[in-house]
Design an enzyme around this catalytic site. Structure first.
Site, PDB file in Angstrom:
ATOM      1  CB  SER A  56      -1.304   0.171   1.257  1.00 15.63           C
ATOM      2  OG  SER A  56      -0.198   0.307   2.042  1.00 15.63           O
ATOM      3  CG  ASP A 347      -3.414   5.145   7.762  1.00 12.56           C
ATOM      4  OD1 ASP A 347      -3.160   4.546   7.899  1.00 12.56           O
ATOM      5  OD2 ASP A 347      -4.070   4.205   6.610  1.00 12.56           O
ATOM      6  CG  HIS A 350      -0.995   3.565   5.060  1.00  7.43           C
ATOM      7  ND1 HIS A 350      -1.941   2.922   5.162  1.00  7.43           N
ATOM      8  CD2 HIS A 350      -0.274   2.740   4.572  1.00  7.43           C
ATOM      9  CE1 HIS A 350      -2.551   1.804   4.891  1.00  7.43           C
ATOM     10  NE2 HIS A 350      -1.406   1.623   4.357  1.00  7.43           N
TER      11      HIS A 350
END
Length: 363
Positions: A56, A347, A350
């Site tokens: 991600s 978050d 990340h």
């Protein structure tokens, strides 16, 4: 595949120190006579394209094109991206691949290969094949129903055929061989597949790290076999200091989890050793492989936030910052903080877009 919210969220523990990747990448791209502190590269850069593989951290929207819950294509993700557009990037704005491409003078944003209407320019200058939630261990991706690293290589093979149609066989081969490749994954292997689920507990930690490093080595060899020569591979961050891990295993005070950090240290040492062994070897002649240290600079940012202009490093900007990520970081139940630039984490896994090089980073 059915899964608990805890397992789903833990599987997304993937992150990186953008400043380090950017710095090391520019080191590779710059000519010997070019100081790294110089202005961003112009369009005359000798790096024609940037290709991203991994999780991600460099997924710019590929997960939008597959059936998975591991997505970020909804607000408040992308709130600081142009047009406030939630593209599927796991951040409030750009991700490291975008920043690197911009600094190298290639383009401003690296599009996802899947779910995107790619122009000829996109094909000529590079795309992302990364899939949030994956790892070098194929089981990691399977648990989250996302693309494995081999799946990403299959997409790269498909991409190469499209590139030939656009550029011709000779130019396409030149682009593939002279471009820069970033590989950022492996953290979820430790944080989720090993520490959270029971599926790899037939390994002790040391043996599992050896297995993951072997998977990484195999991936590098396969990527080389497809024409890549300049490959940067990132190590793991200090997993135990990520907000989610503080919440899940850091006790009432949400301290950094020393066992998880130590696992990162052991893994990174083994990965770096393997990369050095492969670099320019008889098995991979002409290869230029670089190990990217995420652990050291990110830990320093966490321990000395004032030196980097951050106020908060132990929780994310979204919602309470204690557990929110992907589906739980949304505009209905988890409003973001007022100023993301003061937060290291967007978050609970990340990083925010805003990461500036520390003093002396370009020297």
């Amino acid at each position: 595949m059915a899964m608990s919210k805890r397992t789903a969220s833990r599987a997304l523990l993937v992150m990186t120190a953008t400043v380090v990747i950017l710095h090391r990448t520019l080191c590779v791209a710059a000519s010997p006579a070019t100081p790294l502190a110089a202005p961003p590269a112009t369009k005359q850069t000798r790096t024609p394209a940037l290709f991203l593989f991994g999780d991600s951290i460099v997924d710019t929207g590929n997960n939008n094109g597959i059936i998975t819950t591991v997505r970020a294509n909804f607000p408040p993700y992308g709130q600081d991206f142009p047009g406030h557009n939630a593209t599927g990037r796991f951040s409030n704005g750009k991700v490291p691949g975008d920043i690197i491409a911009s600094r190298l003078g290639i383009k401003e944003y690296v599009p996802a290969y899947l779910g995107t209407e790619l122009s000829d320019f996109d094909l000529l200058t590079g795309v992302s094949f990364a899939s949030g939630g994956c790892g070098f261990d194929p089981l990691t991706a399977e648990l989250m129903s996302v693309l494995t690293m081999d799946n990403q290589l299959d997409l790269f093979k498909e991409y190469k055929e499209k590139l030939k149609r656009v550029a011709g066989a000779h130019r396409a081969a030149d682009i593939v061989s002279t471009s820069l490749y970033m590989v950022i994954t492996g953290t979820d292997d430790l944080a989720n597949t090993y520490f959270t689920t029971p599926f790899r507990r037939d390994y002790d930690l040391e043996s599992y790290i050896e297995f993951v490093v072997q998977c990484a080595s195999d991936f590098i060899k396969k990527l080389y076999g497809l024409g890549a020569r300049r490959i940067n591979i990132a190590g793991a961050p200090p997993i135990g200091c990520v907000p989610s891990q503080r919440t899940n295993a850091g006790g009432l005070e949400r301290e950094c989890v020393s066992l998880y950090n130590q696992a990162s240290v052991v893994y990174n040492a083994a990965l770096e050793k393997e990369i050095k062994r492969l670099n320019g070897s008889e098995a991979l002649p002409g290869s230029v492989l670089k190990y990217i240290d995420q652990y050291t600079p990110l830990l320093d940012m966490i321990q000395r936030p004032d030196a980097y202009g951050f106020d908060v490093t132990n929780r994310g900007c979204c919602g309470t910052g204690v557990f929110e990520v992907t589906l739980t970081c949304n505009r209905y139940t988890a409003e973001p903080c007022g100023d993301p630039s003061k937060f290291l984490f967007w978050d609970t896994y990340h990083l925010t877009e805003r990461l500036q090089p520390p003093p002396g980073a370009d020297h």
